[in-house]
Write a protein that holds these residues in place. Structure first.
Motif, short mmCIF file in Angstrom:
data_model
loop_
_atom_site.label_atom_id
_atom_site.label_comp_id
_atom_site.label_asym_id
_atom_site.label_seq_id
_atom_site.Cartn_x
_atom_site.Cartn_y
_atom_site.Cartn_z
N ARG A 125 5.81 2.16 -35.68
CA ARG A 125 6.05 2.29 -34.13
C ARG A 125 7.42 2.60 -34.13
NH1 ARG A 125 2.37 1.32 -30.93
NH2 ARG A 125 0.89 0.16 -32.52
N ARG A 128 10.92 7.76 -35.18
CA ARG A 128 11.20 8.72 -34.21
C ARG A 128 11.24 10.08 -34.78
NH1 ARG A 128 10.56 4.97 -31.82
NH2 ARG A 128 11.86 3.86 -30.02
N ILE A 152 1.69 20.55 -30.83
CA ILE A 152 1.66 20.28 -29.33
C ILE A 152 1.96 21.24 -28.27
CG2 ILE A 152 2.57 17.92 -30.26
CD1 ILE A 152 5.57 18.80 -29.55
N ARG A 156 6.02 21.90 -25.11
CA ARG A 156 6.56 20.76 -25.52
C ARG A 156 7.56 21.07 -26.51
NH1 ARG A 156 1.17 17.07 -24.96
NH2 ARG A 156 1.63 15.94 -23.05
N LEU A 167 11.72 11.75 -30.15
CA LEU A 167 10.30 11.57 -29.89
C LEU A 167 9.94 10.48 -30.24
CD1 LEU A 167 7.70 12.84 -28.31
CD2 LEU A 167 7.13 13.90 -30.49
N ALA A 168 9.39 9.44 -29.58
CA ALA A 168 8.86 8.38 -30.00
C ALA A 168 7.78 8.39 -30.85
CB ALA A 168 8.62 7.10 -29.24
N GLU A 170 4.77 6.76 -31.04
CA GLU A 170 3.63 6.30 -30.08
C GLU A 170 3.41 7.73 -29.30
OE1 GLU A 170 1.78 3.04 -27.48
OE2 GLU A 170 3.87 3.00 -28.10
N THR A 171 4.43 8.32 -28.78
CA THR A 171 4.18 9.65 -27.85
C THR A 171 3.66 10.66 -28.93
OG1 THR A 171 6.00 8.79 -26.33
CG2 THR A 171 5.11 11.28 -26.32
N ALA A 172 4.41 10.73 -30.04
CA ALA A 172 3.93 11.71 -31.04
C ALA A 172 2.51 11.74 -31.38
CB ALA A 172 4.69 11.68 -32.27
N GLN A 174 0.08 10.37 -29.25
CA GLN A 174 -0.43 10.65 -27.94
C GLN A 174 -0.58 12.18 -27.76
OE1 GLN A 174 1.76 8.55 -25.16
NE2 GLN A 174 0.63 6.42 -25.44
N TRP A 175 0.46 12.98 -28.17
CA TRP A 175 0.65 14.39 -28.21
C TRP A 175 -0.23 15.33 -29.29
CZ3 TRP A 175 6.30 15.85 -26.74
CH2 TRP A 175 6.75 15.40 -25.55
N CYS A 181 -0.05 6.06 -34.69
CA CYS A 181 1.18 5.24 -34.87
C CYS A 181 0.55 3.74 -35.02
CB CYS A 181 2.05 5.13 -33.55
SG CYS A 181 3.09 4.25 -33.23
#
Length: 259
Positions: A125, A128, A152, A156, A167-168, A170-172, A174-175, A181
């Motif tokens: 988590r 990055r 992605i 993006r 890019l965090a 968690e977002t990675a 989600q994308w 994660c």
């Protein structure tokens, strides 16, 4: 000291980038040792899944920058890439053995390429992903110009590349850039659990599936359908397929042997 540590756990081999004082930057020794380690794992035939991670607080910080002659050698950087990072990316993609990437910290520059070259990417988590090239006046490498757009989308990928913003993890996830994660403390256990599932799978079929997915990136539908028929013909003559079918009928877990 080896720049890549290798540890066997049953049918899984854990490879660890071992340049922690430089956040596993891609010094010459790192890429050379990683190529040697990957060759060794593939050739010894006892490993059925690979986990690749980094030592210390970072996964891989990309190219090693520093030293008075770093930029004086710029004219030859392309040849150096062709002899170092490019073969690493190609070998990870072409490996007949599934590769699980455990991103334990920041992946920057070409380190993002190494991460995304794996088959299944799991990130802590706190990790990055940073396309840091533009901040340095450099351009994309390590396959990132391809991997990001395919994963992605162009919008993006362009923003990440041009703005060089982190890019965090968690977002990675989600994308769709990575598979999952997880909490930092659970990263290695999760990676090993996924690797064990792969190791328990049918090695011939998994290798063929990797080839199919790689080829389909650039093939048209007709070529893909024909390639699928050829690969399925190879799979259907294996002992593992007969075992898998029998296990399905008998409602038990299959015992794949790799033939």
């Amino acid at each position: 000291m080896s720049m890549v540590l290798s540890e066997r756990r049953g049918s899984i081999t854990i490879l660890t980038l071992n340049n922690p004082q430089a956040y596993n930057a891609l010094a010459d020794g790192v890429t050379a040792d990683l190529l040697t380690a990957l060759d060794g794992v593939v050739s010894e035939r006892n490993t059925r899944a690979i986990v690749l991670t980094g030592a210390g607080k970072g996964f891989c910080s990309g190219a090693e920058l520093g030293g008075g002659d770093t930029f004086d050698r710029g004219a030859g950087i392309g040849d150096k890439m062709r002899a170092s990072i490019n073969p690493v990316i190609e070998k990870l993609r072409a490996s007949p053995i599934p590769v699980v990437i455990a991103v334990n910290g920041a992946a920057a520059g070409a380190g993002v390429g190494i991460a995304l070259a794996g088959d299944i990417v799991i990130a802590a988590r706190s990790a990055r992903f940073i396309l840091s090239f533009a901040k340095l006046g450099a351009v994309l490498d390590g396959g990132t110009s391809l991997f990001l757009q395919r994963s992605i989308g162009a919008a993006r990928a362009r923003a990440l590349a041009l703005l060089a913003e982190p890019l965090a993890a968690e977002t990675a996830a989600q994308w769709g850039l990575i598979w999952k994660c997880v909490d930092d403390a659970d990263l290695l256990d999760e990676a090993l659990a996924v690797a064990q599932k792969l190791a328990d799978g049918p090695p011939v079929a998994l290798g063929l599936i990797k080839q199919q997915l790689e080829a389909a990136w650039t093939a048209n539908l007709a070529a893909t359908l024909d390639s699928e028929a050829t690969a399925q013909t190879r799979a259907f003559v294996t002992e593992d397929l007969r075992e898998g079918a029998a296990a399905f009928v008998e409602k038990r877990n299959p015992r794949f042997v790799g033939r």
